[in-house]
Motif scaffolding. Structure first.
Motif, PDB file in Angstrom:
ATOM      1  N   VAL A 118      -6.112  29.460   6.109  1.00 25.07           N
ATOM      2  CA  VAL A 118      -5.243  29.002   5.480  1.00 25.07           C
ATOM      3  C   VAL A 118      -3.664  28.416   5.955  1.00 25.07           C
ATOM      4  CG1 VAL A 118      -3.421  29.841   3.927  1.00 25.07           C
ATOM      5  CG2 VAL A 118      -5.131  31.500   3.423  1.00 25.07           C
ATOM      6  N   SER A 119      -3.777  26.941   5.397  1.00 21.86           N
ATOM      7  CA  SER A 119      -2.960  26.368   6.340  1.00 21.86           C
ATOM      8  C   SER A 119      -1.817  26.491   5.424  1.00 21.86           C
ATOM      9  CB  SER A 119      -2.955  24.653   6.128  1.00 21.86           C
ATOM     10  OG  SER A 119      -4.518  24.540   7.594  1.00 21.86           O
ATOM     11  N   VAL A 120      -0.360  26.423   6.173  1.00 23.37           N
ATOM     12  CA  VAL A 120       0.916  26.263   5.235  1.00 23.37           C
ATOM     13  C   VAL A 120       1.990  25.056   6.056  1.00 23.37           C
ATOM     14  CG1 VAL A 120       3.501  27.610   6.051  1.00 23.37           C
ATOM     15  CG2 VAL A 120       1.207  28.373   5.880  1.00 23.37           C
ATOM     16  N   ILE A 121       1.732  24.013   5.088  1.00 15.71           N
ATOM     17  CA  ILE A 121       2.591  23.157   5.442  1.00 15.71           C
ATOM     18  C   ILE A 121       3.874  22.825   5.064  1.00 15.71           C
ATOM     19  CG2 ILE A 121       2.230  21.770   3.040  1.00 15.71           C
ATOM     20  CD1 ILE A 121       0.338  19.589   5.024  1.00 15.71           C
ATOM     21  N   GLY A 122       4.265  22.056   5.110  1.00 17.30           N
ATOM     22  CA  GLY A 122       5.895  21.769   4.694  1.00 17.30           C
ATOM     23  C   GLY A 122       6.521  21.260   5.710  1.00 17.30           C
ATOM     24  N   HIS A 123       8.353  20.557   5.449  1.00 19.21           N
ATOM     25  CA  HIS A 123       8.292  19.680   6.765  1.00 19.21           C
ATOM     26  C   HIS A 123       9.783  20.087   7.391  1.00 19.21           C
ATOM     27  CE1 HIS A 123       8.498  16.074   4.207  1.00 19.21           C
ATOM     28  NE2 HIS A 123       8.982  17.138   2.559  1.00 19.21           N
ATOM     29  N   SER A 124      10.209  20.117   7.973  1.00 13.49           N
ATOM     30  CA  SER A 124      10.621  20.727   9.449  1.00 13.49           C
ATOM     31  C   SER A 124      11.754  21.552   8.571  1.00 13.49           C
ATOM     32  CB  SER A 124      10.524  20.101  10.740  1.00 13.49           C
ATOM     33  OG  SER A 124      11.496  18.711   9.962  1.00 13.49           O
ATOM     34  N   GLY A 125      12.004  22.042   9.196  1.00 19.20           N
ATOM     35  CA  GLY A 125      13.278  23.073   8.616  1.00 19.20           C
ATOM     36  C   GLY A 125      12.880  24.485   7.439  1.00 19.20           C
ATOM     37  N   CYS A 126      12.263  24.096   7.168  1.00 21.25           N
ATOM     38  CA  CYS A 126      11.108  25.375   6.229  1.00 21.25           C
ATOM     39  C   CYS A 126      10.670  26.414   6.358  1.00 21.25           C
ATOM     40  CB  CYS A 126      10.219  24.223   4.399  1.00 21.25           C
ATOM     41  SG  CYS A 126       8.397  24.860   5.634  1.00 21.25           S
ATOM     42  N   GLY A 127      10.717  27.015   7.280  1.00 23.43           N
ATOM     43  CA  GLY A 127      10.805  28.373   7.583  1.00 23.43           C
ATOM     44  C   GLY A 127       9.121  28.362   7.474  1.00 23.43           C
ATOM     45  N   LYS A 128       8.551  27.543   7.947  1.00 16.41           N
ATOM     46  CA  LYS A 128       6.399  27.854   8.082  1.00 16.41           C
ATOM     47  C   LYS A 128       6.566  28.984   9.416  1.00 16.41           C
ATOM     48  CE  LYS A 128       5.554  22.965   9.149  1.00 16.41           C
ATOM     49  NZ  LYS A 128       7.372  22.745   9.319  1.00 16.41           N
TER      50      LYS A 128
END
Lengths: 301, 267
Positions: free
Chosen positions: B39-49
């Motif tokens: 599973v990958s978690v993707i998001g913009h920086s600062g999204c808490g991933k």
């Protein structure tokens, strides 16, 4: 560097050097030339490093000789120093009992005091430094105290330690300890505080115990800082022992200097100063070398 | 309990307080991950991933909610959730071998003999093709090789879940592709459960079974979960023109840049 160097001489000797077409370079692999030209840069860099200090030293001696060489000068010229102290210089191992001993015995005695005091300072300093670096409360409580205590001049401790120990031997060692412990504490604590969070995270994931973290992470990560503190500390303790020995008397290069002054043996003082300087320099290099060896690879990331 | 998922994030919320101000980073994160899933978690920086990964790793304690791994609450770091750190985090005073051995000696010091531990270290270095560099120190090898050692160290702990925090972010594109292939190969061979944080869309689609897309912070949560229905083994050359690959890639891009575009502050 060396490769271009051994290729260049031949075209240069043939007149104006052609701007290095590669064919010319391949054409001259003469063995003996190569060895000589390979040694030449090493020799010239050695000369470049040793010549300037030698020139300065000779100039200083000549200047000193000119200043103090005339009759009635207050301080002896270098030639007179050597003449006066020749016996003392050539036989550092004589022992006529009491404090009438060769330079070796005085220096060895001073060094042994430094060794004991400095070793205690190293152990205590590193332990306290780790404590202060790791615990916010220890830092808040102890750091102001350290900052005040470390500014007290070494000799100011001597009367107090004489009162406490009632013996000159332990007092001198205590002065060494109290002088050199502060930079060790402060540098170690800075090192511990600067351990990257990543290393702590790695230790946490592996589940290292408190002791394993100390031995496998904290100490190696802090080694460069610790040795900076040790280097400053050993320098300070060498400064302090000379002064302390002048006061406590007995065998030791510090009292030797004081004794020479009391007997107006100015040449002896000058020789002793040279020895003190050289030994201090060697102590510094020793700690720096050990530090460099122990901490290889720890600073680069 | 037999129906419980292998790994479960339940109503995870995270609020950092410093001084008088507090900022809510994560809110109501719910996620179930099956055994063997990538599973990958993707998001913009600062999204808490990364915060989410650190909570699973036990390095951070969530303000609300719990993480369950095989039914047990996660509340401390441990080798069953080995982490591949973004900047490799190798100990510079240890050799390549030593960096893996420090983990192996601690994690399986009681269950394996000395010889077995040595073999296990070498096996894992082999797995990432770093066995020949075993006596080098981290500063003597390239960035990609350091990260290989970081992966070997994590794998050597035989984790239930392998956590990867932007593992290839600091590498150049060619090295990154090479390492992605290695990770796919290892995942195919060992069948690890993997949770990977990334900001690289292609990487996420190439490697993952599912992509978890995070909304922007503050109070970020899971915006959408995309299943990547591509057969394995996957080869990046074949995928470039694959319709499913293109569809997934477009879906992630659409989520990130059309619906959850990062506000101008980070640009």
């Amino acid at each position: 560097m060396t490769r271009t160097a051994h290729a260049l001489p031949a075209p240069a000797a043939a007149g104006h050097a052609v701007d290095a077409p590669s064919a010319t370079i391949v054409a001259l692999p003469a063995r003996h030339v190569r060895l000589a030209t390979r040694l030449a840069p090493a020799l010239s860099s050695l000369a470049a490093r040793t010549l300037p200090p030698l020139i300065v030293l000779v100039a200083a001696l000549v200047g000193w000789e000119l200043l103090c060489g005339h009759p009635g000068a207050r301080l002896p010229a270098p030639s007179k120093v050597v003449a006066d102290t020749w016996d003392f210089i050539v036989d550092p191992f004589y022992d006529n009992g009491g404090i009438d001993k060769g330079a070796f015995w005085h220096i060895a005695r001073s060094l042994s005091r430094v060794a004991v005091g400095f070793s205690i300072a190293a152990v205590v300093g590193i332990a306290l430094g780790v404590l202060v670096g790791q615990s916010v409360w220890a830092m808040r409580g102890l750091d102001p105290l350290f900052q005040v205590l470390r500014t007290i001049p070494p000799l100011a401790w001597l009367p107090l330690s004489l009162a406490g120990f009632r013996d000159s031997g332990p007092s001198a060692i205590f002065v060494i300890f109290i002088t050199s412990v502060w930079p060790i504490i402060i540098n170690t604590s800075v090192g511990v505080r600067n351990i990257p969070q990543d290393y702590r995270d790695v230790a946490a994931v592996i589940c290292l115990s408190w002791w394993e973290v100390f031995v496998k992470i904290t100490l190696p990560a802090t080694v460069p800082y610790i040795f900076t503190g040790l280097r400053i500390g050993v320098g300070l303790s060498w400064l302090a022992i000379i002064a302390a020995e002048m006061l406590i008397g007995g065998v030791g290069i510090g009292f030797f200097i004081w004794d020479a002054w009391n007997s107006s043996r100015i040449s002896d003082i000058i020789v002793a100063l040279v020895y003190v300087g050289i030994v201090g320099f060697l102590l510094d290099r020793l700690i720096a070398t050990v530090g460099g060896f122990v901490s290889r690879g720890t600073t680069a990331n | 309990m037999s129906t419980a998922p292998y790994l479960r994030f339940q109503q995870i919320g995270m609020t950092f307080s410093r001084g008088g101000t507090s900022s809510e980073v994560l809110r109501d994160v719910d996620l179930k991950i099956d055994r063997g899933e990538f599973v990958s978690v993707i998001g913009h920086s600062g999204c808490g991933k990364s915060t989410l990964l650190n909570i699973l790793g036990g390095l951070l304690k969530s303000t609300t909610g719990e993480v369950f791994l095989e039914g047990d609450v996660v509340d401390a770091p441990g080798p069953d959730r080995a982490i591949v750190f973004q900047n490799h985090s190798l100990l510079p005073w240890l050799t390549v071998y030593g960096n893996v051995a420090i983990a192996v000696d601690k994690v399986s010091g009681k269950t394996r003999s000395k010889a077995e531990r040595h073999d296990w270290v070498m096996h894992n270095l082999d797995l990432v093709q770093m066995a020949q560099a075993r006596d080098k120190r981290p500063n003597e090898v390239s960035g990609g090789m350091k990260q290989r050692v970081g992966i070997a160290r994590a794998l050597a702990m035989e984790p239930k879940v392998l956590l990867m925090d932007e593992p290839f972010g600091a590498l150049d594109a060619l090295t990154r592709a090479h390492l992605q292939d290695s990770v796919m190969d290892i995942h195919a061979r060992l069948g690890n459960t993997v949770m990977m944080i990334t900001h690289d869309v292609d990487e996420a689609v190439l490697l993952s079974d599912r992509i978890v897309m995070m909304t922007n912070g503050p109070a970020a949560t899971i915006g959408e979960v995309l299943a990547i229905d591509l057969p394995r083994p996957r080869r990046r050359l074949d995928l470039a023109t694959n319709a499913e690959y293109v569809r997934c890639r477009a879906a992630v891009l659409e989520f990130l840049y059309a619906r959850h575009r990062l506000p101008a502050r980070a640009a």
